[in-house]
Motif scaffolding. Structure first.
Motif, PDB file in Angstrom:
ATOM      1  N   GLN A  26      -5.429   4.108  -9.910  1.00  0.00           N
ATOM      2  CA  GLN A  26      -4.726   4.541  -8.711  1.00  0.00           C
ATOM      3  C   GLN A  26      -4.967   6.024  -8.487  1.00  0.00           C
ATOM      4  O   GLN A  26      -5.306   6.758  -9.409  1.00  0.00           O
ATOM      5  N   GLU A  63      -3.063   0.499  -3.965  1.00  0.00           N
ATOM      6  CA  GLU A  63      -2.786  -0.811  -3.392  1.00  0.00           C
ATOM      7  C   GLU A  63      -2.343  -1.733  -4.517  1.00  0.00           C
ATOM      8  O   GLU A  63      -3.033  -1.872  -5.539  1.00  0.00           O
ATOM      9  N   TRP A 115      -8.997  -1.157 -12.271  1.00  0.00           N
ATOM     10  CA  TRP A 115      -7.566  -0.924 -12.478  1.00  0.00           C
ATOM     11  C   TRP A 115      -7.309   0.583 -12.519  1.00  0.00           C
ATOM     12  O   TRP A 115      -7.568   1.253 -13.508  1.00  0.00           O
ATOM     13  N   PRO A 129     -14.394   2.073   1.611  1.00  0.00           N
ATOM     14  CA  PRO A 129     -14.718   1.417   0.342  1.00  0.00           C
ATOM     15  C   PRO A 129     -14.563   2.364  -0.840  1.00  0.00           C
ATOM     16  O   PRO A 129     -14.916   3.542  -0.776  1.00  0.00           O
ATOM     17  N   ARG A 136      -9.952   1.434   6.442  1.00  0.00           N
ATOM     18  CA  ARG A 136     -10.133   1.401   4.996  1.00  0.00           C
ATOM     19  C   ARG A 136     -11.528   1.903   4.643  1.00  0.00           C
ATOM     20  O   ARG A 136     -12.518   1.527   5.282  1.00  0.00           O
ATOM     21  N   ARG A 156      -5.238  -0.925  -7.566  1.00  0.00           N
ATOM     22  CA  ARG A 156      -6.547  -0.359  -7.281  1.00  0.00           C
ATOM     23  C   ARG A 156      -6.419   0.760  -6.258  1.00  0.00           C
ATOM     24  O   ARG A 156      -5.417   0.843  -5.528  1.00  0.00           O
ATOM     25  N   GLN A 161       0.858  -1.186   0.000  1.00  0.00           N
ATOM     26  CA  GLN A 161       0.000   0.000   0.000  1.00  0.00           C
ATOM     27  C   GLN A 161       0.895   1.237   0.000  1.00  0.00           C
ATOM     28  O   GLN A 161       1.729   1.401   0.896  1.00  0.00           O
ATOM     29  N   THR A 167     -12.935  -0.776  -7.335  1.00  0.00           N
ATOM     30  CA  THR A 167     -11.766  -1.658  -7.362  1.00  0.00           C
ATOM     31  C   THR A 167     -11.201  -1.857  -8.759  1.00  0.00           C
ATOM     32  O   THR A 167     -10.377  -2.742  -8.968  1.00  0.00           O
TER      33      THR A 167
END
Length: 363
Positions: free
Chosen positions: A279, A251, A277, A272, A270, A257, A232, A275
């Motif tokens: 960053q 991550e 591909w 939500p 964390r 993601r 991370q 998710t």
């Protein structure tokens, strides 16, 4: 250093290879979709960071020269209608990677001086309302600054990496009284300081490659909530208060993601987020609501393309929001002030076109 690395990664992707309805949306969510692109007139060039405060808005990065082998520092100032490039005191290979605005006559920018590519040095510059001047950085054999922050008392903090005592590791320095005070205790085993937030002289946070560290006035301590194994990577941080802090990054899993964490004064949890591909590189608070920017990836044949990406917090999770109108590229910086949400980065009209320094705002 983290923003420049991100930008270069995006360039490599671009050149090699749920919409939100208006119903029952908070005002901040609606505003983020009404982007106005503000042309910079810089091509080929990239912007790594943007900051805005009290009517002053600045964006920094680098102009590409010599067939993309070198860069020159780029600092743009918004005059209320358009961006204006400011004269630079450095004309060798160098770039600016972070900017912090304290006022019209007090702006700080940091980056990397590569006059000797084998031994890069931290680059520090100050705007006094009329011109930029180079402020001699810490006396280190080699290093780079990727984040700058101004504390509540006006002290300037800079983070990145440097060779200290023969070892390269993450560093933080505080500039006061014309000299740099090293604040490196506890960082000896860390790789690089990516993003820095200063709440007080005894309360600061540093996102690392990887992990997260807290400063108590004497030393940095890694927090257990963020693994230090590099899985991370925090790259952006925004502080609403000592017990309300947002952290974004990436991550590393099968496909990268978004990473989003929140601090409530006790622990980091964390949050939500989509998710896919993608960053994130930075986060800003508009009316204390976090909005994060970065890039998402698309594949076509054997090529991968990066496209601007925006997430905003709604309810208890982050959702994808409309991005500024740009075909390809990435958003590396975000800032909010004076009723505007700003973002900056680089874009191109086609995968094979030269990229341009990019900015946009939402009211």
């Amino acid at each position: 250093m983290r923003r420049l690395a991100a930008v270069l990664g995006v360039v490599a992707c671009v050149f090699t290879g749920s919409s939100i309805t208006a119903e029952a949306q908070p005002a901040a969510v609606q505003a983020a979709s009404q982007w106005t692109v503000t042309p910079t007139g810089r091509q080929p060039a990239n912007l790594d960071d943007i900051d805005s405060r009290a009517g002053e808005t600045w964006a920094v990065g680098g102009d590409q020269v010599d067939g993309f082998q070198d860069q020159r520092p780029l600092a743009l100032r918004w005059d209320g209608k358009r961006w204006k490039a400011t004269a630079q005191p450095v004309d060798t290979n160098a770039t600016l990677q972070s900017v912090a605005v304290a006022g019209a006559k007090n702006v700080w920018a940091v980056g990397e001086d590569r006059a000797d590519p084998a031994t890069p040095k931290p680059l520090v510059m100050h705007w006094n309302g009329t011109r930029w001047r180079v402020v001699p950085g810490p006396s280190v054999p080699t290093g780079s600054f990727g984040s700058v922050a101004i504390g509540p008392n006006g002290a300037v903090w800079a983070a990145g990496w440097a060779n200290v005592g023969g070892q390269e590791h993450a560093v933080v320095y505080r500039y006061s009284g014309g000299s740099w005070q090293p604040l490196t205790t506890g960082l000896e085993g860390s790789i690089n300081g990516n993003t820095l937030a200063v709440i007080s002289a005894k309360d600061a946070w540093l996102g690392l490659n990887g992990g997260l560290a807290h400063f108590d006035g004497k030393r940095w301590t890694l927090v257990d909530d963020v693994p230090a194994d590099g899985s991370q990577i925090p790259t952006g941080i925004a502080v609403a208060g000592p017990k309300n802090i947002w952290l974004v990054g990436v991550e590393h899993v099968a496909q990268d993601r978004p990473l989003v964490l929140h601090y409530d004064g006790v622990s980091w949890t964390r949050v939500p987020a989509p998710t896919g591909w993608s960053q994130l590189y930075d986060v800003a608070l508009r009316d204390n609501r976090p909005i994060a920017v970065g890039e998402r990836f698309e594949e076509s044949g054997n090529r991968v393309f990066a496209k601007p990406y925006v997430l905003e917090y709604r309810g208890s999770k982050f959702v994808e929001a409309p991005s500024p109108d740009a075909a390809y590229g990435t958003l590396t910086g975000a800032a909010a002030a004076d009723g505007r949400l700003w973002t900056a980065g680089l874009t191109s009209t086609t995968p094979d076109a030269e990229f341009s320094a990019f900015t946009a705002f939402a009211r």
